[in-house]
Design an enzyme around this catalytic site. Structure first.
Site, PDB file in Angstrom:
ATOM      1  N   ARG A  25       0.823  -1.223   0.000  1.00 32.72           N
ATOM      2  CA  ARG A  25       0.000   0.000   0.000  1.00 32.72           C
ATOM      3  C   ARG A  25       0.848   1.260   0.000  1.00 32.72           C
ATOM      4  O   ARG A  25       0.492   2.243   0.657  1.00 32.72           O
ATOM      5  CB  ARG A  25      -0.948   0.048   1.201  1.00 32.72           C
ATOM      6  CG  ARG A  25      -1.989  -1.015   1.221  1.00 32.72           C
ATOM      7  CD  ARG A  25      -3.292  -0.529   0.597  1.00 32.72           C
ATOM      8  NE  ARG A  25      -4.174  -1.665   0.441  1.00 32.72           N
ATOM      9  CZ  ARG A  25      -5.238  -1.892   1.200  1.00 32.72           C
ATOM     10  NH1 ARG A  25      -5.587  -1.050   2.118  1.00 32.72           N
ATOM     11  NH2 ARG A  25      -5.973  -2.956   0.994  1.00 32.72           N
ATOM     12  N   ARG A  29      -3.382   6.332   1.550  1.00 30.12           N
ATOM     13  CA  ARG A  29      -3.909   7.510   2.252  1.00 30.12           C
ATOM     14  C   ARG A  29      -2.946   8.222   3.195  1.00 30.12           C
ATOM     15  O   ARG A  29      -3.239   9.321   3.636  1.00 30.12           O
ATOM     16  CB  ARG A  29      -5.176   7.114   3.024  1.00 30.12           C
ATOM     17  CG  ARG A  29      -6.368   6.933   2.097  1.00 30.12           C
ATOM     18  CD  ARG A  29      -7.426   6.076   2.763  1.00 30.12           C
ATOM     19  NE  ARG A  29      -6.927   4.727   2.954  1.00 30.12           N
ATOM     20  CZ  ARG A  29      -7.601   3.764   3.543  1.00 30.12           C
ATOM     21  NH1 ARG A  29      -8.792   3.996   4.038  1.00 30.12           N
ATOM     22  NH2 ARG A  29      -7.095   2.559   3.657  1.00 30.12           N
ATOM     23  N   ARG A  38      -6.938  11.520  -5.307  1.00 35.68           N
ATOM     24  CA  ARG A  38      -8.214  10.819  -5.134  1.00 35.68           C
ATOM     25  C   ARG A  38      -9.381  11.800  -5.087  1.00 35.68           C
ATOM     26  O   ARG A  38     -10.453  11.529  -5.637  1.00 35.68           O
ATOM     27  CB  ARG A  38      -8.203   9.968  -3.863  1.00 35.68           C
ATOM     28  CG  ARG A  38      -9.392   9.009  -3.832  1.00 35.68           C
ATOM     29  CD  ARG A  38      -9.474   8.234  -2.570  1.00 35.68           C
ATOM     30  NE  ARG A  38      -9.524   9.122  -1.422  1.00 35.68           N
ATOM     31  CZ  ARG A  38      -9.763   8.727  -0.186  1.00 35.68           C
ATOM     32  NH1 ARG A  38      -9.941   7.463   0.071  1.00 35.68           N
ATOM     33  NH2 ARG A  38      -9.798   9.587   0.797  1.00 35.68           N
ATOM     34  N   ASP A  75      -6.590  -2.814  -7.237  1.00 32.83           N
ATOM     35  CA  ASP A  75      -7.123  -3.480  -6.055  1.00 32.83           C
ATOM     36  C   ASP A  75      -7.377  -4.940  -6.402  1.00 32.83           C
ATOM     37  O   ASP A  75      -7.601  -5.274  -7.566  1.00 32.83           O
ATOM     38  CB  ASP A  75      -8.424  -2.812  -5.592  1.00 32.83           C
ATOM     39  CG  ASP A  75      -8.737  -3.184  -4.153  1.00 32.83           C
ATOM     40  OD1 ASP A  75      -8.222  -2.513  -3.245  1.00 32.83           O
ATOM     41  OD2 ASP A  75      -9.456  -4.178  -3.942  1.00 32.83           O
ATOM     42  N   TYR A 157     -14.540 -12.346  -0.181  1.00 31.53           N
ATOM     43  CA  TYR A 157     -15.272 -11.098  -0.468  1.00 31.53           C
ATOM     44  C   TYR A 157     -16.535 -11.367  -1.292  1.00 31.53           C
ATOM     45  O   TYR A 157     -17.572 -10.731  -1.090  1.00 31.53           O
ATOM     46  CB  TYR A 157     -14.363 -10.095  -1.195  1.00 31.53           C
ATOM     47  CG  TYR A 157     -13.367  -9.452  -0.267  1.00 31.53           C
ATOM     48  CD1 TYR A 157     -13.752  -8.430   0.600  1.00 31.53           C
ATOM     49  CD2 TYR A 157     -12.051  -9.873  -0.228  1.00 31.53           C
ATOM     50  CE1 TYR A 157     -12.852  -7.853   1.474  1.00 31.53           C
ATOM     51  CE2 TYR A 157     -11.126  -9.298   0.645  1.00 31.53           C
ATOM     52  CZ  TYR A 157     -11.534  -8.278   1.494  1.00 31.53           C
ATOM     53  OH  TYR A 157     -10.654  -7.719   2.365  1.00 31.53           O
TER      54      TYR A 157
HETATM   55  O1  CP3 Z   1       0.127  -1.888  -2.438  1.00 36.20           O
HETATM   56  C1  CP3 Z   1      -0.182  -0.962  -3.195  1.00 36.20           C
HETATM   57  O2  CP3 Z   1       0.186   0.226  -3.004  1.00 36.20           O
HETATM   58  C2  CP3 Z   1      -0.986  -1.241  -4.444  1.00 36.20           C
HETATM   59  C3  CP3 Z   1      -2.372  -0.976  -4.359  1.00 36.20           C
HETATM   60  C4  CP3 Z   1      -3.289  -1.911  -3.605  1.00 36.20           C
HETATM   61  C5  CP3 Z   1      -4.517  -1.469  -3.064  1.00 36.20           C
HETATM   62  N1  CP3 Z   1      -5.183  -2.560  -2.596  1.00 36.20           N
HETATM   63  C6  CP3 Z   1      -4.997  -0.074  -3.063  1.00 36.20           C
HETATM   64  C7  CP3 Z   1      -6.069   0.303  -2.145  1.00 36.20           C
HETATM   65  C8  CP3 Z   1      -3.196  -3.285  -3.375  1.00 36.20           C
HETATM   66  C9  CP3 Z   1      -2.067  -4.253  -3.684  1.00 36.20           C
HETATM   67  C10 CP3 Z   1      -4.409  -3.670  -2.747  1.00 36.20           C
HETATM   68  C11 CP3 Z   1      -4.732  -5.072  -2.394  1.00 36.20           C
HETATM   69  C12 CP3 Z   1      -5.907  -5.360  -1.579  1.00 36.20           C
HETATM   70  N2  CP3 Z   1      -7.133  -4.787  -1.637  1.00 36.20           N
HETATM   71  C13 CP3 Z   1      -5.964  -6.406  -0.637  1.00 36.20           C
HETATM   72  C14 CP3 Z   1      -4.869  -7.369  -0.332  1.00 36.20           C
HETATM   73  C15 CP3 Z   1      -3.804  -6.754   0.483  1.00 36.20           C
HETATM   74  C16 CP3 Z   1      -4.170  -6.575   1.898  1.00 36.20           C
HETATM   75  O3  CP3 Z   1      -4.225  -5.415   2.335  1.00 36.20           O
HETATM   76  O4  CP3 Z   1      -4.379  -7.585   2.570  1.00 36.20           O
HETATM   77  C17 CP3 Z   1      -7.255  -6.403  -0.080  1.00 36.20           C
HETATM   78  C18 CP3 Z   1      -7.776  -7.330   0.990  1.00 36.20           C
HETATM   79  C19 CP3 Z   1      -7.996  -5.380  -0.735  1.00 36.20           C
HETATM   80  C20 CP3 Z   1      -9.418  -5.037  -0.547  1.00 36.20           C
HETATM   81  C21 CP3 Z   1      -9.605  -3.663  -0.082  1.00 36.20           C
HETATM   82  N3  CP3 Z   1      -9.301  -2.552  -0.819  1.00 36.20           N
HETATM   83  C22 CP3 Z   1     -10.129  -3.252   1.150  1.00 36.20           C
HETATM   84  C23 CP3 Z   1     -10.573  -4.182   2.267  1.00 36.20           C
HETATM   85  C24 CP3 Z   1     -10.135  -1.856   1.132  1.00 36.20           C
HETATM   86  C25 CP3 Z   1     -10.739  -0.956   2.160  1.00 36.20           C
HETATM   87  C26 CP3 Z   1     -10.017  -1.035   3.431  1.00 36.20           C
HETATM   88  C27 CP3 Z   1      -9.063   0.085   3.535  1.00 36.20           C
HETATM   89  O5  CP3 Z   1      -7.864  -0.145   3.686  1.00 36.20           O
HETATM   90  O6  CP3 Z   1      -9.563   1.226   3.502  1.00 36.20           O
HETATM   91  C28 CP3 Z   1      -9.570  -1.437  -0.087  1.00 36.20           C
HETATM   92  C29 CP3 Z   1      -9.367  -0.046  -0.538  1.00 36.20           C
HETATM   93  C30 CP3 Z   1      -8.006   0.337  -1.022  1.00 36.20           C
HETATM   94  N4  CP3 Z   1      -7.231  -0.374  -1.896  1.00 36.20           N
HETATM   95  C31 CP3 Z   1      -7.328   1.542  -0.695  1.00 36.20           C
HETATM   96  C32 CP3 Z   1      -6.120   1.526  -1.391  1.00 36.20           C
HETATM   97  C33 CP3 Z   1      -5.062   2.589  -1.426  1.00 36.20           C
HETATM   98  C34 CP3 Z   1      -7.883   2.640   0.192  1.00 36.20           C
HETATM   99  C35 CP3 Z   1      -9.021   3.274  -0.513  1.00 36.20           C
HETATM  100  C36 CP3 Z   1      -9.096   4.763  -0.345  1.00 36.20           C
HETATM  101  O7  CP3 Z   1      -8.251   5.485  -0.901  1.00 36.20           O
HETATM  102  O8  CP3 Z   1     -10.062   5.202   0.293  1.00 36.20           O
END
Ligand code: CP3
Length: 368
Positions: A25, A29, A38, A75, A157
């Protein structure tokens, strides 16, 4: 051609001058510039589905910190979204699917997506990021990592319909009707392999499979429902893109008990969370695989001198051997101060360099 291939060398367990580092990540944020982009995009899905925005945010952390790899901004939920399950993200409550998969009729309707056109925004973003990472002569600044969720994590999911604490829907299906869960996993296995192959064709240098929810399974269930489909995904990618030799990292959160089994999945490297001791993990997986991890993301909330001490402890635990990629044990927390990340990256680079020099002087075995 790559200006910095340290990450790819470490994945092959080749010697490197220092330990490469990137952050799960890393575009997220905790970066004000990410929040700004964003806001311009409107919301997370609009950001992720637009290759111009995806390229912009992918490069943001590399502009700030000397990271050794970029990761595609996307994602894991793109795949079930492309299956038509109706993905939305609500600030605070995370992802939601309008049409969760709850019974046999829902499963019968499921279809693996056609990557092109359903996920072309991802492959377009990869091509655009590769362009943006390269200079006038086509030399790439750093390698680009592509990724997917594991078949099991995507199934969680799809069946739960969003974030959950107890996995009640998918676990009750798993025990009562394992055949139904198996059907979802078979479909996801095909979809994930096709998706990863498309990412290889678009130009990623390495791949990571996020098995975020593998660790919630019982021992026997993990082998069958999480690990076996991951191994099948890897075998399919290897069979269809044999000459590409794209390294694959498998990360099962909470998978520390199963490292030997994960090492036999066909992966080139294992990601580990902060519950794992890197000394023991290195000995357990043997000399064929690299290890990625594993600082507790909460360490980055502590003062800089503590961060540096914890970074050194993780580097010392792995030792000066080839095959370590430094990372957090899970995604960076949104409340992390960006200058703490700079401290971490700097300490990984300088201390790992010194560690190698020190040991190669006293023991030539380590430099090999
Ligand atoms: O690593 C990176 O920088 C690449 C981008 C990336 C995102 N999600 C961006 C994201 C990657 C590799 C993911 C993978 C992802 N997404 C996983 C597996 C990795 C892990 O964390 O276990 C999972 C389970 C998800 C599903 C997901 N996406 C959830 C549960 C959420 C919401 C929870 C949260 O953290 O807010 C997201 C949203 C998400 N994906 C964000 C980002 C930067 C935040 C969204 C925002 O900007 O509001």
């Amino acid at each position: 051609m790559l200006a910095n291939d340290t990450f790819l060398r470490a994945l092959k367990r080749a010697p490197t001058d220092y330990t490469p580092v990137w952050i799960m990540r890393q575009a997220g944020r905790y970066l004000p510039e990410y929040n700004e982009t964003r806001a311009r995009a409107g919301h997370f899905l609009a950001l992720m589905k637009n290759p111009d925005y995806a390229t912009e945010v992918t490069l943001q952390p590399l502009a700030r910190f000397p990271l050794d790899a970029a990761i595609l901004f996307s994602d894991i939920l793109t795949v079930p979204d492309a299956m038509g399950l109706g993905l939305t993200f609500n600030a605070g409550s995370g992802p939601r699917f309008a049409h969760p998969v709850r019974d046999e009729a829902d499963i019968a309707r499921l279809k693996a997506p056609m990557i092109d056109p359903a996920l072309r925004y991802v492959t377009d973003a990869i091509r655009q990021i590769r362009q943006a990472l390269s200079d006038a002569k086509g030399v790439q600044r750093a390698p680009l990592i592509g990724f997917s969720g594991s078949p099991w994590t995507l199934a969680c999911y799809m069946v739960e319909g969003g974030r959950c604490d107890d996995f009640r829907w998918i676990k009750s299906m798993l025990y009562a009707r394992p055949d139904l869960v198996q059907r979802i996993l078979d479909l996801n296995t095909r979809a994930v392999a096709d998706y990863l192959n498309a990412q290889i064709d678009a130009g990623v240098h390495a791949l990571m499979i996020f098995d975020t929810w593998g660790g919630v399974l019982a021992h026997r269930a993990f082998q069958r429902f999480s690990l076996a489909p991951i191994a099948r995904v890897i075998a399919r990618v290897r069979a269809s893109r044999a000459d590409a030799h794209i390294p694959i990292i498998v990360f099962t959160k909470g998978g520390g008990l199963w490292l030997e089994a994960l090492a036999a999945s066909g992966a080139d490297a294992l990601g580990v969370d902060w519950t794992v001791d890197l000394t023991a993990a290195r000995q357990r997986i043997g000399k064929q695989l690299a290890l990625q991890g594993n600082l507790d993301p909460a360490v980055l909330l502590a003062p800089p001198d503590i961060i540096r001490t914890e970074v050194r402890a993780a580097l010392d635990a792995y030792g000066p051997h080839p095959g370590h990629i430094f990372n957090l044990g899970h995604g960076i927390l949104p409340c992390t101060p960006p200058h703490h990340v700079a401290e971490m990256v700097e300490e990984v680079h300088t201390y790992s360099r010194a560690l190698r020099q020190r040991t190669s002087e006293s023991d030539p075995f380590y430099s090999a």
